[in-house]
Design an enzyme around this catalytic site. Sequence first.
Site, PDB file in Angstrom:
ATOM      1  N   GLY A  46       0.837  -1.184   0.000  1.00  0.00           N
ATOM      2  CA  GLY A  46       0.000   0.000   0.000  1.00  0.00           C
ATOM      3  C   GLY A  46       0.874   1.236   0.000  1.00  0.00           C
ATOM      4  O   GLY A  46       2.049   1.177   0.382  1.00  0.00           O
ATOM      5  N   GLN A  51       2.770   9.887   1.753  1.00  0.00           N
ATOM      6  CA  GLN A  51       4.097   9.286   1.924  1.00  0.00           C
ATOM      7  C   GLN A  51       5.097   9.727   0.858  1.00  0.00           C
ATOM      8  O   GLN A  51       6.291   9.571   1.038  1.00  0.00           O
ATOM      9  CB  GLN A  51       3.989   7.754   1.924  1.00  0.00           C
ATOM     10  CG  GLN A  51       3.268   7.204   3.151  1.00  0.00           C
ATOM     11  CD  GLN A  51       3.132   5.705   3.068  1.00  0.00           C
ATOM     12  OE1 GLN A  51       2.201   5.205   2.447  1.00  0.00           O
ATOM     13  NE2 GLN A  51       4.054   4.979   3.672  1.00  0.00           N
ATOM     14  N   CYS A  97       5.508  -0.394   7.885  1.00  0.00           N
ATOM     15  CA  CYS A  97       5.174   0.783   7.093  1.00  0.00           C
ATOM     16  C   CYS A  97       6.419   1.223   6.341  1.00  0.00           C
ATOM     17  O   CYS A  97       7.505   1.281   6.913  1.00  0.00           O
ATOM     18  CB  CYS A  97       4.703   1.895   8.019  1.00  0.00           C
ATOM     19  SG  CYS A  97       4.332   3.426   7.159  1.00  0.00           S
ATOM     20  N   LEU A  98       6.247   1.559   5.074  1.00  0.00           N
ATOM     21  CA  LEU A  98       7.401   2.009   4.280  1.00  0.00           C
ATOM     22  C   LEU A  98       7.984   3.318   4.826  1.00  0.00           C
ATOM     23  O   LEU A  98       9.149   3.612   4.588  1.00  0.00           O
ATOM     24  CB  LEU A  98       6.991   2.199   2.814  1.00  0.00           C
ATOM     25  CG  LEU A  98       6.541   0.929   2.081  1.00  0.00           C
ATOM     26  CD1 LEU A  98       5.991   1.284   0.705  1.00  0.00           C
ATOM     27  CD2 LEU A  98       7.674  -0.069   1.965  1.00  0.00           C
ATOM     28  N   HIS A 139      -4.891   1.509   7.484  1.00  0.00           N
ATOM     29  CA  HIS A 139      -3.526   2.045   7.603  1.00  0.00           C
ATOM     30  C   HIS A 139      -3.316   3.199   6.612  1.00  0.00           C
ATOM     31  O   HIS A 139      -2.753   4.244   6.964  1.00  0.00           O
ATOM     32  CB  HIS A 139      -2.545   0.891   7.341  1.00  0.00           C
ATOM     33  CG  HIS A 139      -1.089   1.244   7.373  1.00  0.00           C
ATOM     34  ND1 HIS A 139      -0.223   0.779   8.346  1.00  0.00           N
ATOM     35  CD2 HIS A 139      -0.328   1.997   6.539  1.00  0.00           C
ATOM     36  CE1 HIS A 139       0.995   1.253   8.113  1.00  0.00           C
ATOM     37  NE2 HIS A 139       0.965   1.984   7.010  1.00  0.00           N
ATOM     38  N   GLU A 140      -3.790   3.017   5.376  1.00  0.00           N
ATOM     39  CA  GLU A 140      -3.568   4.044   4.347  1.00  0.00           C
ATOM     40  C   GLU A 140      -4.432   5.289   4.587  1.00  0.00           C
ATOM     41  O   GLU A 140      -3.967   6.414   4.382  1.00  0.00           O
ATOM     42  CB  GLU A 140      -3.813   3.480   2.945  1.00  0.00           C
ATOM     43  CG  GLU A 140      -2.931   2.286   2.551  1.00  0.00           C
ATOM     44  CD  GLU A 140      -1.439   2.505   2.756  1.00  0.00           C
ATOM     45  OE1 GLU A 140      -0.977   3.657   2.679  1.00  0.00           O
ATOM     46  OE2 GLU A 140      -0.729   1.519   3.027  1.00  0.00           O
ATOM     47  N   HIS A 143      -2.770   7.416   7.034  1.00  0.00           N
ATOM     48  CA  HIS A 143      -1.707   8.259   6.470  1.00  0.00           C
ATOM     49  C   HIS A 143      -2.283   9.573   5.942  1.00  0.00           C
ATOM     50  O   HIS A 143      -1.689  10.634   6.102  1.00  0.00           O
ATOM     51  CB  HIS A 143      -1.005   7.549   5.303  1.00  0.00           C
ATOM     52  CG  HIS A 143       0.128   6.653   5.721  1.00  0.00           C
ATOM     53  ND1 HIS A 143       1.205   7.096   6.443  1.00  0.00           N
ATOM     54  CD2 HIS A 143       0.359   5.333   5.491  1.00  0.00           C
ATOM     55  CE1 HIS A 143       2.050   6.087   6.650  1.00  0.00           C
ATOM     56  NE2 HIS A 143       1.551   4.996   6.079  1.00  0.00           N
TER      57      HIS A 143
HETATM   58 NI    NI Z   1       2.416   3.123   6.079  1.00  0.00          NI
END
Ligand code: NI
Length: 180
Positions: A46, A51, A97-98, A139-140, A143
């Site tokens: 995702g 991000q 998470c990235l 989660h997204e 963000h």
């Molecule tokens: Ni994340």
Amino acid sequence: MAIREILTVPHEGLKRKARQVTDFGSELQTLIDDMLETMRDAPGSGLAATQVGVLQRVFIAEFGDEEDEEIPPKLYIIVNPEITRKSKETISGIEGCLSVPEFVGEVERAEAVTIKGQNRHGQKMKLKASGWLARIFQHEVDHLDGVVFLDRAEKIYSLEELQSEEMAGEISSVNPTEIG
Ligand code: NI
């Protein structure tokens, strides 16, 4: 298409709330194409526009069937997402998470959600998701509201700790790359 830089904590941009998308023109199309390439390159399942430093309400996710690995992963592109229903039932899971390299966290999420939004061309859509896909969606959307899993985690582990905890059998096995 181009790979964009993924912001990592404690970058201030990750704490900002993204704005509703109103223009579905070429800038948005390029952003989405770049996000796809960036997510696949990372790799993650995702990625939210926040991000990559763009405060527009759009996220993408790519996730396969949890039960059947033969089914190819499905791509979701959701503009102006809104979670309109969350199940009362919640489930704890380990998320990565990235934007938070080196750490994962145990986060309680609704087991199932209904999400409304628009596709990349502005057409309305509504989806129901459960299990890991529901977790990715939550989660997204977080963000896009300036929230990272660290803000919600009951426990935070370094990847190193996670491996030792796993070996000790204290927490179930996880794949922390499963979320962006
Ligand atoms: Ni994340």
